[in-house]
Design an enzyme around this catalytic site. Structure first.
Site, PDB file in Angstrom:
ATOM      1  N   LYS A   1     -38.374 -13.202 -23.938  1.00  0.00           N
ATOM      2  CA  LYS A   1     -37.542 -12.967 -22.744  1.00  0.00           C
ATOM      3  C   LYS A   1     -37.954 -13.979 -21.678  1.00  0.00           C
ATOM      4  CE  LYS A   1     -35.907  -9.338 -19.631  1.00  0.00           C
ATOM      5  NZ  LYS A   1     -36.112 -10.090 -18.392  1.00  0.00           N
TER       6      LYS A   1
ATOM      7  N   LYS B   1     -40.766  -5.180 -21.531  1.00  0.00           N
ATOM      8  CA  LYS B   1     -41.348  -6.043 -20.501  1.00  0.00           C
ATOM      9  C   LYS B   1     -42.856  -5.815 -20.416  1.00  0.00           C
ATOM     10  CE  LYS B   1     -38.803  -7.098 -16.944  1.00  0.00           C
ATOM     11  NZ  LYS B   1     -38.009  -7.057 -15.692  1.00  0.00           N
TER      12      LYS B   1
ATOM     13  N   LYS C   1     -32.629  -7.241 -30.446  1.00  0.00           N
ATOM     14  CA  LYS C   1     -31.189  -7.093 -30.675  1.00  0.00           C
ATOM     15  C   LYS C   1     -30.915  -6.697 -32.118  1.00  0.00           C
ATOM     16  CE  LYS C   1     -30.312 -10.993 -27.520  1.00  0.00           C
ATOM     17  NZ  LYS C   1     -29.954 -12.426 -27.469  1.00  0.00           N
TER      18      LYS C   1
ATOM     19  N   CYS D   1     -58.611 -23.732  14.546  1.00  0.00           N
ATOM     20  CA  CYS D   1     -58.628 -24.542  13.326  1.00  0.00           C
ATOM     21  C   CYS D   1     -60.046 -24.591  12.750  1.00  0.00           C
ATOM     22  CB  CYS D   1     -58.132 -25.958  13.633  1.00  0.00           C
ATOM     23  SG  CYS D   1     -58.209 -27.069  12.203  1.00  0.00           S
TER      24      CYS D   1
ATOM     25  N   ASP E   1     -41.092  -6.673 -10.760  1.00  0.00           N
ATOM     26  CA  ASP E   1     -40.095  -6.078 -11.654  1.00  0.00           C
ATOM     27  C   ASP E   1     -40.471  -4.639 -12.002  1.00  0.00           C
ATOM     28  OD1 ASP E   1     -39.172  -8.998 -13.673  1.00  0.00           O
ATOM     29  OD2 ASP E   1     -38.797  -8.441 -11.594  1.00  0.00           O
ATOM     30  N   TYR E   2     -41.747  -4.425 -12.239  1.00  0.00           N
ATOM     31  CA  TYR E   2     -42.211  -3.091 -12.620  1.00  0.00           C
ATOM     32  C   TYR E   2     -41.952  -2.078 -11.508  1.00  0.00           C
ATOM     33  CZ  TYR E   2     -45.371   0.664 -14.076  1.00  0.00           C
ATOM     34  OH  TYR E   2     -45.898   1.872 -14.417  1.00  0.00           O
ATOM     35  N   ASP E   3     -42.324  -2.448 -10.275  1.00  0.00           N
ATOM     36  CA  ASP E   3     -42.114  -1.540  -9.141  1.00  0.00           C
ATOM     37  C   ASP E   3     -40.623  -1.289  -8.904  1.00  0.00           C
ATOM     38  OD1 ASP E   3     -44.944  -2.762  -7.200  1.00  0.00           O
ATOM     39  OD2 ASP E   3     -44.796  -1.213  -8.734  1.00  0.00           O
TER      40      ASP E   3
ATOM     41  N   ASP F   1     -38.253 -16.151 -18.362  1.00  0.00           N
ATOM     42  CA  ASP F   1     -38.201 -15.786 -16.947  1.00  0.00           C
ATOM     43  C   ASP F   1     -37.529 -16.916 -16.185  1.00  0.00           C
ATOM     44  OD1 ASP F   1     -38.542 -14.316 -14.683  1.00  0.00           O
ATOM     45  OD2 ASP F   1     -40.643 -14.834 -14.390  1.00  0.00           O
TER      46      ASP F   1
ATOM     47  N   CYS G   1     -61.251 -28.549  13.151  1.00  0.00           N
ATOM     48  CA  CYS G   1     -61.439 -29.257  14.423  1.00  0.00           C
ATOM     49  C   CYS G   1     -61.587 -28.325  15.618  1.00  0.00           C
ATOM     50  CB  CYS G   1     -60.292 -30.248  14.655  1.00  0.00           C
ATOM     51  SG  CYS G   1     -58.708 -29.445  14.999  1.00  0.00           S
TER      52      CYS G   1
ATOM     53  N   ASP H   1     -38.261  -1.338 -11.236  1.00  0.00           N
ATOM     54  CA  ASP H   1     -37.783  -0.447 -12.296  1.00  0.00           C
ATOM     55  C   ASP H   1     -38.208   1.001 -12.051  1.00  0.00           C
ATOM     56  OD1 ASP H   1     -36.509  -2.466 -13.666  1.00  0.00           O
ATOM     57  OD2 ASP H   1     -38.237  -2.942 -14.911  1.00  0.00           O
TER      58      ASP H   1
ATOM     59  N   CYS I   1     -57.544 -33.981  13.865  1.00  0.00           N
ATOM     60  CA  CYS I   1     -58.019 -33.044  12.839  1.00  0.00           C
ATOM     61  C   CYS I   1     -58.204 -33.812  11.524  1.00  0.00           C
ATOM     62  CB  CYS I   1     -56.996 -31.922  12.667  1.00  0.00           C
ATOM     63  SG  CYS I   1     -57.518 -30.617  11.559  1.00  0.00           S
TER      64      CYS I   1
ATOM     65  N   CYS J   1     -52.245 -26.146  13.043  1.00  0.00           N
ATOM     66  CA  CYS J   1     -53.151 -26.812  13.980  1.00  0.00           C
ATOM     67  C   CYS J   1     -52.357 -27.954  14.609  1.00  0.00           C
ATOM     68  CB  CYS J   1     -54.375 -27.360  13.239  1.00  0.00           C
ATOM     69  SG  CYS J   1     -55.380 -28.458  14.276  1.00  0.00           S
TER      70      CYS J   1
ATOM     71  N   GLU K   1     -36.692 -11.886 -29.698  1.00  0.00           N
ATOM     72  CA  GLU K   1     -36.708 -13.157 -28.980  1.00  0.00           C
ATOM     73  C   GLU K   1     -37.586 -13.038 -27.741  1.00  0.00           C
ATOM     74  OE1 GLU K   1     -31.972 -13.804 -30.053  1.00  0.00           O
ATOM     75  OE2 GLU K   1     -32.623 -13.647 -27.977  1.00  0.00           O
TER      76      GLU K   1
ATOM     77  N   TYR L   1     -29.296 -18.673 -26.281  1.00  0.00           N
ATOM     78  CA  TYR L   1     -29.672 -17.580 -27.173  1.00  0.00           C
ATOM     79  C   TYR L   1     -28.550 -16.619 -27.578  1.00  0.00           C
ATOM     80  CZ  TYR L   1     -30.181 -15.472 -22.510  1.00  0.00           C
ATOM     81  OH  TYR L   1     -29.976 -15.066 -21.216  1.00  0.00           O
TER      82      TYR L   1
END
Length: 671
Positions: free
Chosen positions: A115, A312, A288, A406, A34-36, A117, A409, A38, A430, A424, A113, A225
């Site tokens: 937030k 955020k 709000k 693997c 989210d940061y990148d 996710d 094995c 924004d 295995c 594998c 409130e 909400y």
């Protein structure tokens, strides 16, 4: 830069951000934090502000975000579901507070409130009854997911309270608790499926499922909400929150009424660390203005309210040392790389390991031995290596390459075209696959064998008593040996052998799931069992016949063909048949309502708005019709819904088979 270069830069940002929006809202598989996101969005906003004549008509800065899936009916929101402006620093909140004061004076309050996710949802009630549930979509219209949302226990289907408005909407967030997510995600990994990155993705994917019966099995929750009504009986947002809680809606207890921006900042600070002790994920705080009248006075911008903002939290990140990369082999043969780290405190827990997902991720990170790595634990349940600190890399550090054989094995790994995971193929030799398959077979959702658990399977394998699933049913021949083993008393051995014997009555769909065929989860196993009726028909089915079954795509069909092409698997199934396991379903008696479809044959394909494919199948059979497994010259009608496979359509057209809708089918019954 020249105008041409600026235009190209804007176009590139628009294209990239639109793709990220699609990944996030439609696919529920975000490819950027989210940061990148924004940061990139603000970069685009700055360019558009400087060069307004170059603003792209489809710029993400002009949209709330997201697109509409085609699988559900599209509904226009009566009140648009706008996005919130967001920030990552206190100064922006102080500036926000100053703008509010400039517009309405000093006499106001805020509601803070958590937030959540999750997936935004809008619920419409009429005369106290839940009328519809719609996703946010692009903010102006969304997907009607009413049937799925009705399965959530935390959402009331009716509101019997006397003071409820005749017509109202209530907004909320559908989410999944961390513990439920970890459990369900582990089951997904065991099926050889890619794990969801976080609970939000899992919740979003569940809400968009076609089968509401499957949604009901997944433990989703929902916090509500915000209330909308033509004639809102309340003067403040805080007052409405208390009221809707009394009406029976699930409202978070963690909200707070604040008198000043300083109170808001203290609330944000208090949840910086407390959030990690919640049973669900939050990624920030929503602020709000409390008074509805003041909200109206402040108004809206094109895409967000001026009276609300979200703060955020940045994802928690720490630096530590990569000590080594190890590999885990699952029961389906999927090989997952894991970063073993120098222990470090992150988000309230000590982290020693982090997922590396697959070979692509190792390549993306360009990992070298003893690298200093940055580890993140934001919305991720499992810590994730996000990048390498190249400045701290030693000059002679050797590059880490994904292994070719693997680790258990030694068999050369395979990677199918279009897939990210290496496998594998030595499923019969295995050890982790052998043990994992037997542990899966005896598990609760498969054979549910009482008296035997995962540790017991491990011990019996180490003792050399079991190597195949069928060997579990031969343990009665080793009763003396069993009773001589540590922690195997006479009573526990008898309970185990009784449980094994009783499991012979477990129905076919559970047995099929228990076989552990790659991509065949519990739901798919049930669909296959009821479509093909018995194991023989499934074994003999062609690719074309397999994909006619409900929810069976090309990848699953190919996996089934590969499984039954292996002679060792066929031998094992024959042994289990001889032992007495159930390899055909008990046909339920069809009660005929009419004989209007007698002598007619049908294939059902695609997704339908009013009925599931199983319901249409029951309608056809109860009126004398017959369901065929594939399209052939013997077929009378193809009942086609949305998203039907093009190969089926092509074949039906080639054979001149009438293609009808579900509505046309019902009309046949009315005539």
């Amino acid at each position: 830069m020249s105008t041409v270069q600026i235009k190209e830069q804007i176009a590139a940002l628009v294209k990239e951000l639109k793709q990220h929006n699609y990944n996030y809202y439609v696919l529920a598989m975000p490819s950027i934090s989210d940061y990148d996101f924004d940061i990139k969005l603000k970069e685009l906003e700055a360019l558009e502000k400087q060069y307004p004549e170059l603003v792209h008509p489809d710029s993400p800065t002009l949209k709330v975000g997201g697109e509409i899936t085609k699988s559900f009916k599209t509904v226009v929101h009566k009140w648009p579901m706008l996005s919130l402006g967001n920030t990552y620093n206190a100064q922006d909140l102080i500036d926000f507070d100053q703008r509010i004061k400039k517009a309405i004076g000093d006499n106001f309050q805020y509601v803070c409130e958590l937030k959540f996710d999750g997936l935004s949802i809008s619920l419409t009630y009429e005369n106290g009854k839940l009328l519809k549930a719609v996703t946010r979509g692009d903010g102006t219209k969304g997907d009607d997911v009413t049937a799925n949302i009705k399965t959530l226990r935390s959402i009331p289907l009716s509101v019997p309270h006397q003071n409820v408005p005749e017509h109202f909407e209530i907004r909320g967030e559908v989410f999944m608790h961390k513990a439920a997510f970890e459990k369900l995600n582990q089951e997904r990994i065991e099926q050889g499926e890619q794990a969801y990155a976080n609970p939000r993705n899992f919740a979003s994917g569940t809400v968009k499922m076609q089968d509401s019966a499957e949604v009901a099995k997944r433990p989703l929750d929902c916090f509500l909400y915000f209330l909308y009504a033509d004639q809102n009986p309340f003067k403040t947002h805080w007052e409405s929150l208390q009221a809707v809680k009394n009406w029976g809606f699930h409202v978070s207890e963690e909200s707070k009424l604040c008198n000043t921006i300083e109170d808001v900042l203290l609330f944000i600070e208090s949840w910086e660390t407390k959030r990690f002790h919640l049973s669900y994920d939050i990624d920030g705080i929503v602020i709000k203005v409390n008074s509805y009248a003041q909200q109206q006075e402040l108004g809206f911008t094109a895409k967000s309210p001026r009276w609300a903002i979200s703060y955020k939290y940045k994802a928690q990140e720490v630096e530590t040392t990569l000590e080594k990369v190890t590999y885990q082999v699952g029961r389906t043969g999927a090989v997952t790389p894991v970063a073993n780290l120098k222990p470090v405190l992150l988000a309230g827990t000590t982290v020693k390991r982090a997922t590396l997902h697959n070979a692509n991720e190792i390549s993306r990170l360009d990992l070298h031995e003893n690298d200093t790595v940055l580890v993140e634990k934001g919305g991720e349940i499992i810590p994730k290596v996000i990048r390498v600190n190249l400045e701290k890399r030693k000059a002679d550090a050797a590059k880490i390459n994904y292994l070719e054989n693997c680790p258990e094995c030694g068999t050369q790994l395979i990677r199918k075209e279009g897939e990210a995971v290496h496998y594998c193929p030595n499923d019969e030799g295995c050890p982790p696959q052998i043990v994992g398959k037997m542990q899966h077979f005896i598990s609760r959702k498969a054979m549910n064998i009482d008296g035997i658990g995962s540790e017991t399977i491990e011990a019996l394998y180490q003792k050399g008593l079991i190597r195949h699933i069928s060997d579990i049913y031969l343990l009665k021949n080793h009763e003396t040996t069993l009773k001589s083993m540590d922690r195997f008393g006479e009573k526990s051995v008898n309970n185990m052998l009784d449980g094994i014997e009783r499991s012979k009555q477990v129905p076919f769909e559970k047995v099929l799931f228990g076989l552990g065929i790659r991509y065949i989860g519990e739901t798919v196993a049930k669909k296959l069992a009821f479509h093909f009726k018995n194991i023989q028909a499934l074994q003999n089915a062609s690719f074309e016949e397999l994909i006619t079954a409900d929810e069976i795509g090309e990848r699953i069909a190919q996996s089934i063909l590969e499984y039954f092409a292996d002679e060792k698997h066929q031998q094992e199934i024959n042994r289990l048949k001889e032992i007495g396991l159930q390899f055909e379903i008990e046909e339920k008696e069809v009660i005929l309502q009419s004989s209007k479809l007698a002598g007619q044959t049908f294939v059902i394909s695609g997704v339908f708005e009013q009925y599931s494919r199983d319901e249409l199948k029951d309608i056809i059979e109860s009126n004398g019709g017959k369901i065929l497994s594939g399209i052939s010259g013997k077929l009378n009608y193809l009942v086609a819904g949305d998203n039907m496979g093009p190969s089926k359509l092509e074949k039906a057209n080639k054979l001149n088979i009438p293609i009808i809708t579900d509505a046309a089918l019902l009309k046949m019954l009315e005539e």
